[in-house]
Design a protein around this motif. Structure first.
Motif, PDB file in Angstrom:
ATOM      1  N   ALA A   1      12.327  17.604   6.532  1.00 61.34           N
ATOM      2  CA  ALA A   1      11.320  18.695   6.548  1.00 61.34           C
ATOM      3  C   ALA A   1      11.284  19.529   8.801  1.00 61.34           C
ATOM      4  O   ALA A   1      11.346  20.693   8.702  1.00 61.34           O
ATOM      5  N   LYS A   2      12.969  18.707   8.912  1.00 62.72           N
ATOM      6  CA  LYS A   2      13.516  19.177  10.205  1.00 62.72           C
ATOM      7  C   LYS A   2      14.413  19.992  10.277  1.00 62.72           C
ATOM      8  O   LYS A   2      15.122  21.241  10.535  1.00 62.72           O
ATOM      9  N   ASP A   3      14.860  20.188   8.974  1.00 66.19           N
ATOM     10  CA  ASP A   3      15.351  21.910   7.999  1.00 66.19           C
ATOM     11  C   ASP A   3      14.503  23.058   7.994  1.00 66.19           C
ATOM     12  O   ASP A   3      15.020  24.181   7.386  1.00 66.19           O
ATOM     13  N   ILE A   4      13.161  23.195   8.336  1.00 74.52           N
ATOM     14  CA  ILE A   4      12.400  24.018   7.199  1.00 74.52           C
ATOM     15  C   ILE A   4      12.159  25.000   9.482  1.00 74.52           C
ATOM     16  O   ILE A   4      11.496  23.546   9.775  1.00 74.52           O
TER      17      ILE A   4
ATOM     18  N   GLY B   1       3.076  26.789  -1.638  1.00 76.75           N
ATOM     19  CA  GLY B   1       3.163  27.361  -1.447  1.00 76.75           C
ATOM     20  C   GLY B   1       3.879  27.975   0.054  1.00 76.75           C
ATOM     21  O   GLY B   1       4.936  26.814  -0.659  1.00 76.75           O
ATOM     22  N   VAL B   2       4.140  28.867  -0.043  1.00 76.05           N
ATOM     23  CA  VAL B   2       5.725  28.558   1.673  1.00 76.05           C
ATOM     24  C   VAL B   2       5.651  27.816   2.681  1.00 76.05           C
ATOM     25  O   VAL B   2       4.181  28.037   3.256  1.00 76.05           O
ATOM     26  N   ARG B   3       5.887  27.322   2.836  1.00 76.22           N
ATOM     27  CA  ARG B   3       6.212  25.728   4.037  1.00 76.22           C
ATOM     28  C   ARG B   3       6.319  26.482   5.475  1.00 76.22           C
ATOM     29  O   ARG B   3       6.915  26.107   6.090  1.00 76.22           O
ATOM     30  N   GLY B   4       8.000  27.318   4.830  1.00 73.89           N
ATOM     31  CA  GLY B   4       8.703  28.369   6.499  1.00 73.89           C
ATOM     32  C   GLY B   4       9.786  28.656   5.900  1.00 73.89           C
ATOM     33  O   GLY B   4       9.728  29.622   4.693  1.00 73.89           O
ATOM     34  N   PHE B   5      10.468  28.465   6.783  1.00 79.57           N
ATOM     35  CA  PHE B   5      11.479  29.231   6.678  1.00 79.57           C
ATOM     36  C   PHE B   5      12.754  28.939   6.339  1.00 79.57           C
ATOM     37  O   PHE B   5      13.102  27.344   7.420  1.00 79.57           O
ATOM     38  N   VAL B   6      13.890  28.053   6.160  1.00 74.16           N
ATOM     39  CA  VAL B   6      15.523  28.226   5.806  1.00 74.16           C
ATOM     40  C   VAL B   6      16.816  28.614   5.963  1.00 74.16           C
ATOM     41  O   VAL B   6      16.603  29.421   5.965  1.00 74.16           O
ATOM     42  N   ALA B   7      17.529  28.147   5.879  1.00 75.19           N
ATOM     43  CA  ALA B   7      18.859  28.335   6.155  1.00 75.19           C
ATOM     44  C   ALA B   7      19.620  29.225   5.074  1.00 75.19           C
ATOM     45  O   ALA B   7      20.870  29.532   5.065  1.00 75.19           O
TER      46      ALA B   7
END
Length: 444
Positions: A91-94, A111-117
């Motif tokens: 979760a810390k990476d999102i 669905g979309v949880r967030g954004f990642v690298a």
């Protein structure tokens, strides 16, 4: 118009081959299916994909009739596609929003949880959520993205139409195959065996185009409905504002002026300063909220006084939600804490608002006033006046943990008072308009 049911009906027609006509010149779906099998076998031999696992129990075919449209054939999700869950990510990476360092969408079970690298898939794919409250939901992921272990990526072959795949998966209602646990989940092995009816490739395009046409029209209808609902709410608010400022019904010179009635009941009564309302309607007076009624705060019930029988104890959550859980007490308390159907209440903490109690006899918990209007005050008018004044109450409220307004602050707020007969005319007119407006809302 029930647009949600209409969308489902359109999808149902589509997966049964009844939304668009069949074309005898189309390549049959059986030929397409054979090409898909050849392509998948090649990729399996090259080690690029794994063979789909099959469950011990074969899925039934609830969505399809025995007779297929011309050119269609039966298959399963696992035969037509490759279904593969993504990889775990902490979760810390999102991140909640896209940034230069975290530009890629991350898909999870809902669905979309967030954004990642980083991304682990690239292309255009239907995504099946396989874990969580929205288990079985379908999304479309495009370009570079990250799929977690709770998102199933649907790989297509032989140019199977993307939007047809999306609509077909949506129509399948895959949630019905989820495990019945506290955290519902879909097994890829189980949904691999779900039966589907495969149209020819060209018909897939026609189906997705036709669905897109109808869904765009329904989007317009729903937006129009939402806009109309907003307009109706604003209309009700405007009508209420006109009512409590003496502009909804005409004044009657035969009405006993509010100030005369007040002085007759209390010779020492002094009206409030009229500086803020120079155009006060004829016969109206300005008073404080504290001059309009007696306000009795509810009792501070202790948990040890609760039990499963007796009269219900009404808390703020019972006012906001008719389905809220009640506590009960069979003990007998002072009558001032007892409320009856039709009583006027005001919640002065947490969620400020006014209510007409529609339940049976009950005990009133703290943080709620029982409002007992004086004889010159119509109860229903006071209810509507309080509704129109909610922003005034909120402005005077304070507190970070639980917002509340003190009794002194509450009672010092200014209230415009019409003659008693005009109060009743206002309520009758207001409720007649509201009834008509509510009928429109119900028909939406």
């Amino acid at each position: 118009m029930d647009t949600k049911a209409l969308r489902q009906k359109i999808l149902d027609l589509a997966i049964h081959g009844k939304l668009v006509p069949q074309d005898p010149n189309d390549e049959p779906a059986s030929v397409l299916l054979e090409r898909i099998k050849v392509e998948k076998e090649r990729l399996i031999k090259e080690g690029k994909i794994k063979r789909s696992k099959k469950s011990a129990k074969t899925s039934d075919t609830p969505h399809y009739e025995n007779v297929l449209p011309n050119g269609w054939c039966f298959s399963t999700l696992g035969e037509v596609f490759t279904l593969q869950a993504g990889k775990n990510i902490t979760a810390k990476d999102i991140k909640d929003t896209a940034t230069e360092l975290h530009p890629y969408k991350c898909y999870g079970g809902n669905g979309v949880r967030g954004f990642v690298a980083l991304y682990n898939r690239e292309g255009n794919f239907p995504i099946i959520g396989r874990q969580g409250a929205l288990c079985g939901n379908i999304n479309i992921a495009k370009e570079k993205f990250y799929a977690t272990e709770h998102a199933v990526v649907v790989e297509r072959y032989c140019d199977v139409d993307l939007m047809w795949a999306y609509y077909m998966l949506t129509a399948l209602n895959l949630n019905q195959y989820a495990t019945a646990t506290a955290q519902p989940g879909l097994s890829v092995t189980v949904i691999n065996d779900v039966c589907i009816s495969l149209p020819p490739r060209k018909e897939q395009e026609r189906i997705s185009k036709e669905i897109g046409h109808w869904f765009a029209l329904l989007d317009q209808i729903e937006q129009g409905k939402a806009d109309l609902q907003t307009t109706i709410k604003l209309t009700k608010s405007k009508i209420l504002d006109l009512a409590i400022h003496g502009k909804l019904v005409p004044q009657d010179p035969n009405d006993e002026p509010a100030i005369e009635l007040l002085k007759r009941m209390n010779p020492d009564f002094t009206p409030c300063d009229n500086g803020h309302y120079p155009q006060l309607p004829n016969g109206w007076a300005i008073i404080k909220v504290g001059d309009a009624a007696i306000y009795v705060n509810g009792r501070a019930f202790k948990p040890e006084e609760w039990n499963n029988k007796g009269l219900p104890i009404i808390r703020i959550q019972n006012l906001n939600d008719a389905a809220a859980h009640y506590n009960y007490s069979c003990d007998v308390y002072e009558d001032k804490y007892l409320i009856h159907k039709g009583d006027l209440l005001f919640a002065w903490a947490a969620s400020l608002g006014t209510y007409i109690w529609n339940g049976n006899e009950a005990w009133l918990n703290q943080h709620i006033f029982k409002v007992i209007p004086y004889p010159f005050m119509d109860k229903k008018f006071l209810y509507y006046a309080f509704k129109s004044m909610i922003s005034d109450f909120i402005t005077q409220s304070h507190g970070s943990g639980m917002v509340h307004i003190t009794k002194k602050q509450f009672e010092n707020i200014t209230l415009l008072l019409p003659p008693l007969d005009e109060q009743k005319r206002i309520v009758q007119t207001l409720e007649r308009y509201y009834k008509q407006i509510d009928a429109i809302m119900e028909n939406l």
